[in-house]
Write an enzyme that holds these catalytic residues in place. Sequence first.
Site, mmCIF file in Angstrom:
data_model
loop_
_atom_site.group_PDB
_atom_site.id
_atom_site.type_symbol
_atom_site.label_atom_id
_atom_site.label_comp_id
_atom_site.label_asym_id
_atom_site.label_seq_id
_atom_site.Cartn_x
_atom_site.Cartn_y
_atom_site.Cartn_z
ATOM 1 N N LYS A 1 -8.389 40.207 83.798
ATOM 2 C CA LYS A 1 -8.580 39.073 84.685
ATOM 3 C C LYS A 1 -7.224 38.422 84.904
ATOM 4 C CE LYS A 1 -8.284 35.351 84.038
ATOM 5 N NZ LYS A 1 -8.092 33.896 84.017
ATOM 6 N N GLU B 1 -3.864 34.163 93.656
ATOM 7 C CA GLU B 1 -4.481 32.997 94.296
ATOM 8 C C GLU B 1 -3.963 32.814 95.719
ATOM 9 O OE1 GLU B 1 -5.555 30.416 90.300
ATOM 10 O OE2 GLU B 1 -3.640 30.083 91.291
ATOM 11 N N THR C 1 -11.797 33.976 86.197
ATOM 12 C CA THR C 1 -11.720 32.514 86.413
ATOM 13 C C THR C 1 -11.565 32.273 87.922
ATOM 14 O OG1 THR C 1 -9.372 32.547 85.877
ATOM 15 C CG2 THR C 1 -10.877 31.860 84.143
ATOM 16 N N THR D 1 -11.762 20.413 90.261
ATOM 17 C CA THR D 1 -12.842 19.675 90.937
ATOM 18 C C THR D 1 -14.074 20.562 91.108
ATOM 19 O OG1 THR D 1 -12.040 20.259 93.136
ATOM 20 C CG2 THR D 1 -11.246 18.200 92.177
ATOM 21 N N THR E 1 -0.399 39.956 79.717
ATOM 22 C CA THR E 1 -0.947 39.060 80.722
ATOM 23 C C THR E 1 -2.262 38.461 80.321
ATOM 24 O OG1 THR E 1 -1.429 38.741 83.032
ATOM 25 C CG2 THR E 1 -2.302 40.709 82.011
ATOM 26 N N ASN F 1 -5.097 25.484 93.776
ATOM 27 C CA ASN F 1 -4.520 24.828 92.607
ATOM 28 C C ASN F 1 -4.547 23.310 92.665
ATOM 29 O OD1 ASN F 1 -3.730 26.847 90.642
ATOM 30 N ND2 ASN F 1 -2.696 27.727 92.411
#
Lengths: 408, 408
Positions: free
Chosen positions: B181, B279, B155, B408, B192, B403
């Site tokens: 992932k 991230e 993702t 968007t 996870t 995040n």
Amino acid sequence: MPVNLSAPEPASLLPVAGVRLGIASAGIKKPGRRDLTLIELAAGSRVAGVFTQNRFCAAPVTVCKQHLAAAPIRALVINTGNANAGTGEEGLARARRTCEAVAELMGCTTEGVLPFSTGVILEPLPVDRILPALPAARADLAPDHWSEAAQAIMTTDIVAKGASRRLTIGGRPVTVTGIAKGSGMIHPNMATMLGFVATDAAIAPALMQQLVKDVADVSFNCVTVDGDTSTNDSFILIATGQAGNAAITDTAGADYAALKAALCEVAIELAQAMARDGEGATKFMTIAVEGGRDRAECKQVAYAIARSPLVKTAFFASDPNLGRILAAIGYAGVSDLDVNALKVYLGDVLVAENGGRAASYTEAQGAAVMQEAEITVRVVLARGSASATVWTCDFSYDYVKINAEYRT
Amino acid sequence: MPVNLSAPEPASLLPVAGVRLGIASAGIKKPGRRDLTLIELAAGSRVAGVFTQNRFCAAPVTVCKQHLAAAPIRALVINTGNANAGTGEEGLARARRTCEAVAELMGCTTEGVLPFSTGVILEPLPVDRILPALPAARADLAPDHWSEAAQAIMTTDIVAKGASRRLTIGGRPVTVTGIAKGSGMIHPNMATMLGFVATDAAIAPALMQQLVKDVADVSFNCVTVDGDTSTNDSFILIATGQAGNAAITDTAGADYAALKAALCEVAIELAQAMARDGEGATKFMTIAVEGGRDRAECKQVAYAIARSPLVKTAFFASDPNLGRILAAIGYAGVSDLDVNALKVYLGDVLVAENGGRAASYTEAQGAAVMQEAEITVRVVLARGSASATVWTCDFSYDYVKINAEYRT
């Protein structure tokens, strides 16, 4: 940018009979910064406090607890720029040395002085700069220096925090005034990063400890910025007894209720100010959880939402990515929670029910609420009658910037 | 930017006898994206899993648990772009509809299919797009499509995650290959966000559940990115039994130990890859806590440090503001912790002892370690012999950006 928060007008912070405040520059972190505050209390003042539960509690917290147990308190000394935390035995010695110097200046016992520090952790307290600045702070003592003190105790705060209330007890006018600081490392567990609330009401010493705890539990203990519990959290309640009311001795009476209500109002305003001025804040969020079995589980769910970096970044983006709220509710640790029974509202908009998105919900509704600067998330657990409310702010680029550059 | 992490060479992900993988584009979130993965297991395969403890667990997690209890598993179907979480009864129906369609295609029972979803929460699973793409995924089935599957389950991951090991059991070559992932909403509590590890080893079904739990506990359950426990965490262990070894039936034997070690190696490599690809990550951090009374309290301290936004932003800035580590240790919840007895190391540098900064510590030493891309924080609690290690990453502007802009 603090959210709907401006510093209180100096005149709006009402003097409290029996309390004088003085400010000075000790040059602890930056030359010229007013970083030292002295608070003088009249004889007969009652003082109680609640302190951080952090095991690495700062030296001044340890000393405060010892002094509160030992003697009537006559002075408070507060420095910014250095937390005197993670400083071991030497930190305790330096906190005591500061108290000794204040005691000598004020003509009270060393145990009659409470020390407070806030700033960077793990660095020695520069007593060589603090001690020489104490006489200037003493010379500055005045009953109307609350506003200056609110300024002088700030660290990463953008806006000074203070509030006052007036009430009548037994026919006598009574004043409550408080100041606080706090913007980051805010997730109080017992109290918060330096809050001081004073009243001139007379109240029996035996009631003070319960009162300070009760006030903290609905104010400072309901706010989070980043989930980090500070080493220095201290919330101090002062009652000088100079209002002339017959001393409050009964927690069941109307006088106690009125005083407690005023204290809570001031403390809640200060606690909310911390979230409004949270590091990098662009939004002020109220997380209200109701219908729980007890207050503890409501608070657990509220804090899970309020601490979630994913929820907080979505609010920063004004993006109604509301599944993140559900995820936080789900991992809050209420192990027998029935997710099909609960409801989630964003402002007045029903977002989720029956374990999923409400049929009536539209993205446009969520997006409209998200544009506001102050947003309430309401969670109805539908398993009891307890409730809890927590205040927080969003998570922005500026939070990262402020904390990446904190020591530079 | 992922920290010292690149996608595995396709050839380095070794086929596992009895497992075939096929990929297709269902256009769930973006047209053309390969977002659908089908995994076929040979008859006789043993499958066990551990799943998120989040009360808002996703529909596919509920269905997986039911199917694992009901039948031998013959196929797995994984979609990205939609988590099918917070979707109530309709979500369960759509997960089951997907399993029915796969079962029809593969000639097995509906209960023989495990469904997995990852992506946005609170939106209906678009089965109308998934079902028509299943035949293409089936047509693509091949033993050497591990690398493509690792890509297709991503993702916000930047780098695909996979690892293989070879070992010998009872004179027979055995392979272990896994993919996973996960990059955000990572704080697994049980397992996870989608990890799949397969081996061709033969092992008694009775041993599978303990094995998958033990492997998860030292790998996926030791990583955090943002402290948010996902609704969809699933870790699946597959043993096809096609290696030809005599089935392992004894957890005390050398064969079990060897297989478990290989599985742990693969799972730890995948778990670390999640933190490396966290991230916005710029640094990979290992938090090693030792000398605790039990593993639980070591993990509690390690996670307090690993989750602290203040610690993580300091690492992002390469600023040895190490008092924040002490503060996190102090609020980790070990109520009788003696902070004067513990030691904290940054890399090999002793930072704190006796409740404060080590006398030997210099800012230059700390600053030097902070420049590295991989940093170990070691905490010696000095109250027992237990230990735990947790992996995480720093907290950067890009975390907020990713995040804030996720939908968007």
